[in-house]
Design an enzyme around this catalytic site. Structure first.
Site, mmCIF file in Angstrom:
data_model
loop_
_atom_site.group_PDB
_atom_site.id
_atom_site.type_symbol
_atom_site.label_atom_id
_atom_site.label_comp_id
_atom_site.label_asym_id
_atom_site.label_seq_id
_atom_site.Cartn_x
_atom_site.Cartn_y
_atom_site.Cartn_z
ATOM 1 N N ASP A 110 0.788 -1.248 0.000
ATOM 2 C CA ASP A 110 0.000 0.000 0.000
ATOM 3 C C ASP A 110 0.818 1.295 0.000
ATOM 4 O O ASP A 110 0.480 2.245 0.728
ATOM 5 C CB ASP A 110 -0.962 0.020 1.199
ATOM 6 N N LYS A 170 -6.948 -4.968 -3.086
ATOM 7 C CA LYS A 170 -7.720 -5.528 -1.978
ATOM 8 C C LYS A 170 -8.665 -4.487 -1.417
ATOM 9 O O LYS A 170 -8.442 -3.295 -1.575
ATOM 10 C CB LYS A 170 -6.762 -6.041 -0.892
ATOM 11 N N CYS A 225 -2.260 -2.685 7.544
ATOM 12 C CA CYS A 225 -2.095 -3.607 6.409
ATOM 13 C C CYS A 225 -0.800 -4.404 6.447
ATOM 14 O O CYS A 225 -0.781 -5.572 6.032
ATOM 15 C CB CYS A 225 -2.263 -2.843 5.108
HETATM 16 C C1 VGL Z 1 -4.834 0.757 5.606
HETATM 17 C C2 VGL Z 1 -6.467 1.626 6.972
HETATM 18 C C3 VGL Z 1 -7.394 1.496 5.969
HETATM 19 C C4 VGL Z 1 -3.397 0.359 5.428
HETATM 20 C C5 VGL Z 1 -5.763 0.631 4.593
HETATM 21 O O1 VGL Z 1 -2.905 0.323 4.274
HETATM 22 O O2 VGL Z 1 -2.744 0.074 6.452
HETATM 23 N N1 VGL Z 1 -5.198 1.244 6.783
HETATM 24 N N2 VGL Z 1 -7.029 0.999 4.775
#
Ligand code: VGL
Ligand code: ZN
Length: 220
Positions: free
Chosen positions: A13, A111, A156
């Site tokens: 991410d 995802k 994540c």
């Molecule tokens: C994430 C909160 C919501 C992350 C993704 O990448 O850690 N955190 N969506």
């Protein structure tokens, strides 16, 4: 460690919305880009993830009238933290960080695309039943060890590392190539839970290329 044929780098991410100025900015999040790029140059194989939500996703506070970002609500699959709208499919914020050396990645796994289910983990969605397919992919490719970097450490990255272990892989988190959100102590808790799950911790300086024989040491 010298990354080999059975090792895969999993870059979690590293997206515009998680960098400073983004919709769900992780403090100091842009600090992961340089070490991630170095690792992308050292690992023979790399997979990236992208948080990838449809508009109106269940994890958005705006989908729950009367609720605010960072509240927790009970959903059918368990407690869900509510977030600002982020990483909406196709939006500028959902793009990979422009400075990320993503070209050599062999797979980008998206995802969180089911409207009613979140997915912090790159392996298993928040209902803890729906696989993303990543474990099967990595297994078929013959990888045995997953080395993780990216954002956010306590969401994540941690969920992905623990699920990598649960799927039978060795898992190592690169401590200087991750940054956390740290909501109510979530960062310390994530490291504790990762350790309990058998997730290792390494620093990126200990990951080197195949020609390296150790500083001050003679090659055997
Ligand atoms: C994430 C909160 C919501 C992350 C993704 O990448 O850690 N955190 N969506
Ligand atoms: Zn998300």
């Amino acid at each position: 460690m010298i990354p080999g044929a059975r090792d895969v780098l999993l870059v979690i991410d590293v997206q515009v919305d998680f960098l400073p100025g983004g919709a769900l900015a992780v403090p100091d999040g842009d600090a992961v880009v340089a070490p991630a790029n170095r690792l992308l140059g050292l690992f023979p194989h790399a997979v990236l993830t992208q948080d990838w939500h449809p508009p109106g996703h269940v994890s958005f506070a705006t989908s729950h009238p009367g609720r605010a970002p960072f509240d927790t609500v009970p959903l059918a699959y368990g407690p869900q933290v509510l977030w600002p709208e982020h990483c909406v499919q196709g939006s500028a914020g959902a793009a990979l960080a422009p400075g990320l050396a993503a070209d050599r990645a062999e797979l980008v796994i998206r995802k969180g695309h089911h409207p009613g289910v979140d997915s912090y983990s790159a392996f298993l969605e928040a209902d803890r039943r729906t696989p993303t397919g990543l474990a099967g992919y990595l297994g078929e490719r013959g990888f045995t060890r997953v080395v993780l970097c990216g954002l956010a450490t306590d969401y994540c990255v941690a969920w992905s590392a623990r699920d990598a272990r649960a799927a039978g892989f060795e898992a190592l988190v690169v401590a200087d190539a991750v940054r956390g959100i740290d909501r109510d102590g979530s960062l310390a808790q994530a490291w504790t839970e990762m350790a309990a799950a058998g997730v290792g911790r390494i620093t990126s300086q200990r990951i080197v290329g195949p020609g390296f024989h150790g500083e001050g040491h003679t090659a055997p």
